[in-house]
Scaffold this motif. Structure first.
Motif, PDB file in Angstrom:
ATOM      1  N   GLU A  53       7.019 -70.609-125.306  1.00 58.85           N
ATOM      2  CA  GLU A  53       7.340 -71.034-124.187  1.00 58.85           C
ATOM      3  C   GLU A  53       7.518 -70.093-123.018  1.00 58.85           C
ATOM      4  N   ALA A  54       7.671 -68.789-123.370  1.00 58.83           N
ATOM      5  CA  ALA A  54       7.688 -67.687-122.685  1.00 58.83           C
ATOM      6  C   ALA A  54       6.433 -67.164-122.081  1.00 58.83           C
ATOM      7  N   VAL A  55       5.408 -67.532-123.051  1.00 61.22           N
ATOM      8  CA  VAL A  55       4.100 -66.993-122.479  1.00 61.22           C
ATOM      9  C   VAL A  55       3.095 -67.964-122.221  1.00 61.22           C
ATOM     10  N   ALA A  56       3.566 -69.399-122.501  1.00 59.68           N
ATOM     11  CA  ALA A  56       2.713 -70.523-122.040  1.00 59.68           C
ATOM     12  C   ALA A  56       1.954 -70.449-120.975  1.00 59.68           C
ATOM     13  N   GLY A  57       2.598 -69.993-119.753  1.00 60.69           N
ATOM     14  CA  GLY A  57       1.957 -70.032-118.327  1.00 60.69           C
ATOM     15  C   GLY A  57       0.871 -68.990-118.407  1.00 60.69           C
ATOM     16  N   HIS A  58       0.881 -68.071-119.352  1.00 62.14           N
ATOM     17  CA  HIS A  58      -0.346 -66.909-119.355  1.00 62.14           C
ATOM     18  C   HIS A  58      -1.385 -67.781-119.928  1.00 62.14           C
ATOM     19  N   VAL A  59      -1.123 -68.488-121.279  1.00 61.13           N
ATOM     20  CA  VAL A  59      -1.943 -69.034-121.971  1.00 61.13           C
ATOM     21  C   VAL A  59      -2.866 -70.024-121.179  1.00 61.13           C
ATOM     22  N   VAL A  60      -2.082 -70.838-120.450  1.00 58.10           N
ATOM     23  CA  VAL A  60      -2.447 -71.781-119.569  1.00 58.10           C
ATOM     24  C   VAL A  60      -3.530 -71.122-118.440  1.00 58.10           C
ATOM     25  N   ASP A  69      -7.601 -71.957-118.103  1.00 59.76           N
ATOM     26  CA  ASP A  69      -8.292 -72.443-116.947  1.00 59.76           C
ATOM     27  C   ASP A  69      -9.377 -71.556-116.489  1.00 59.76           C
ATOM     28  N   ALA A  70      -8.995 -70.306-116.516  1.00 61.51           N
ATOM     29  CA  ALA A  70      -9.926 -69.185-116.285  1.00 61.51           C
ATOM     30  C   ALA A  70     -11.360 -69.323-116.937  1.00 61.51           C
TER      31      ALA A  70
END
Length: 446
Positions: free
Chosen positions: A410-417, A421-422
């Motif tokens: 959960e802590a790194v989910a935003g970076h994965v997303v 997307d990139a």
């Protein structure tokens, strides 16, 4: 006898050095058309085709591909006691060195609750090729088998050409070395057909399975190399080995007799073998050339040695000083590199590109071939710039084990997303998002 390349008085770029230095090599592409039908036939018909090609190329057909167990034990019983003692010492020293190459499992805690572990897994089954041809190579049995065993390979087979003079079986000294090492599976097949049969497997003359392997190692001639190239999409290979080579970096104080002997020793392998002396002393170059001419007259394989020393792959290279010589031998990237200079150990420490480095007067390549404990299956044709010799690592594969808990993901989910997307791979991001979304259970009413 040896040609001269004078590099004194000018600084050459790396590209210019590659063009200027003596270099032979073989044109593997030129034999692919010959080897392709061999590989294709064995892919389709297995051992039957391999035995047919063995009759054509080796002039003999063994009773079976697999060498009977009694042949191995008989060969060990009959081997010369001095040869057996030498093989036992070679094996002992190789085990000392190669056992220290083992890798352990390493766990890295990236964040709390998130880790990556790298474990090293032995290749399941390997094929170890031991050539025939101009010489008998029990030392190559040692150099291939010991690192495979120390890596923990569970299943291995040695393949070596059948010999007309030995009833269609590999040379007895090869079989004796296998028996000493505890190898129980040996195939009497050589050349390109050996590589193909190791790759695709088959059925022996008695109906027993000849199981295919996952990795093939060991040196061979141009046809073996071509077969490796053709089969490498199915199996792993150690390298595409070219003719053997030695480079010697020497100054004016080097032992002329020893330098000449070492150049000759490598040349006796093959007419394509490369023997190169790099020196800052024109006087040493002259004396070595004279001494080579003298020693060649009494060497057993005189014609072969003369052909190798007189070829474009061999010669003497003159440099301004030892610093220049270091740059030259680094550009050459020899399979075997001897340092015969003042402060040889310090000079050797400055070398980056060599399959193996032999330091000082009392560390000749011949020692490494048999009893140094090092491995003599080494990168050739300049590939030491990017590749290593055979080792325990050759027979291991690294596997990463990724273990993250909910909080760590959960802590790194935003970076994965964001990265998904990139790269315009939104489903990658969705695969993370769904783990934290409220999803209705199966059968619920919307």
């Amino acid at each position: 006898m040896l040609s001269r390349t004078d590099l004194r008085g000018g600084a050459l770029s790396a590209a210019d050095l590659r063009r200027a230095l003596p270099r032979g090599g073989t044109d593997v592409d030129s034999v692919l058309a010959t080897v392709s039908p061999v590989v294709a036939a064995i892919r389709e018909r297995g051992a039957a085709a391999a035995l047919e090609y063995g009759q054509t190329f080796d002039r003999v057909t063994p009773d079976s591909v697999r060498v009977p167990a009694e042949r191995l034990s008989d060969a060990l019983d009959a081997v010369d006691p001095t040869v057996r003692a030498a093989l036992e010492e070679s094996i002992r020293r190789a085990r000392i060195v190669h056992s220290d190459q083992r890798r352990g499992t390493v766990r890295t805690d990236v964040v709390p609750g998130g880790s990556v572990t790298e474990k090293w897994v032995p290749i399941a089954r390997v094929g170890l090729y031991v050539p025939g041809g101009n010489a008998v190579y029990p030392s190559s049995v040692v150099m291939n088998v010991v690192p495979a065993q120390e890596a923990g390979v569970g299943s291995l087979v040695v393949a070596s050409p059948p010999q007309v003079d030995h009833g269609g079986w590999p040379h007895p000294t090869i079989l004796a070395a296998c028996a000493l090492l505890g190898v129980t599976e040996v195939w009497a097949v050589g050349g390109a057909q050996a590589v193909a049969l190791l790759t695709y497997g088959g059925t022996d003359t008695d109906g027993a399975e000849l199981a295919p392997v996952d990795l093939i190692t060991g040196p061979g001639n141009i046809y073996v190399t071509a077969a490796k190239r053709l089969c490498r999409s199915i199996v792993g290979i150690d390298s595409e080995a070219g003719p053997t080579e030695i480079a010697i970096l020497a100054d004016g104080e080097a032992d002329v007799v020893a330098v000449a002997a070492d150049l000759i020793s490598q040349a006796e392998h093959d007419v394509l073998a490369a023997s190169v002396l790099v020196t800052d002393s024109a006087d040493l170059a002259d004396r070595v050339d004279t001494e080579v001419t003298r020693q060649v007259e009494t060497t057993k394989h005189r014609d072969r040695v003369i052909a190798a020393l007189g070829g474009p792959q061999s010669g003497i290279v003159l440099v301004d000083d030892i610093d220049h010589g270091v740059a030259v031998v680094d550009a050459y990237a020899a399979e075997h590199l001897e340092i015969q200079t003042r402060d040889a150990a310090q000079v050797a420490a400055r070398i980056s590109n060599a399959g193996a480095i032999f330091v000082g007067r009392y560390s000749p390549v011949s020692l490494g071939d048999y009893c140094a404990g090092s491995n003599h299956v080494l990168p050739t044709s300049g590939s030491a710039r990017h590749s290593s010799g055979l080792s325990v690592q050759t027979f291991l594969k690294g596997v990463h084990i990724v273990d993250y808990d909910r909080a760590a993901l959960e802590a790194v989910a935003g970076h994965v997303v964001a990265l998904a997307d990139a790269e315009d791979l939104p489903a990658h991001g969705d695969a993370v998002k769904v783990r934290f979304a409220e999803v209705p259970s199966a059968g619920s009413v919307a």
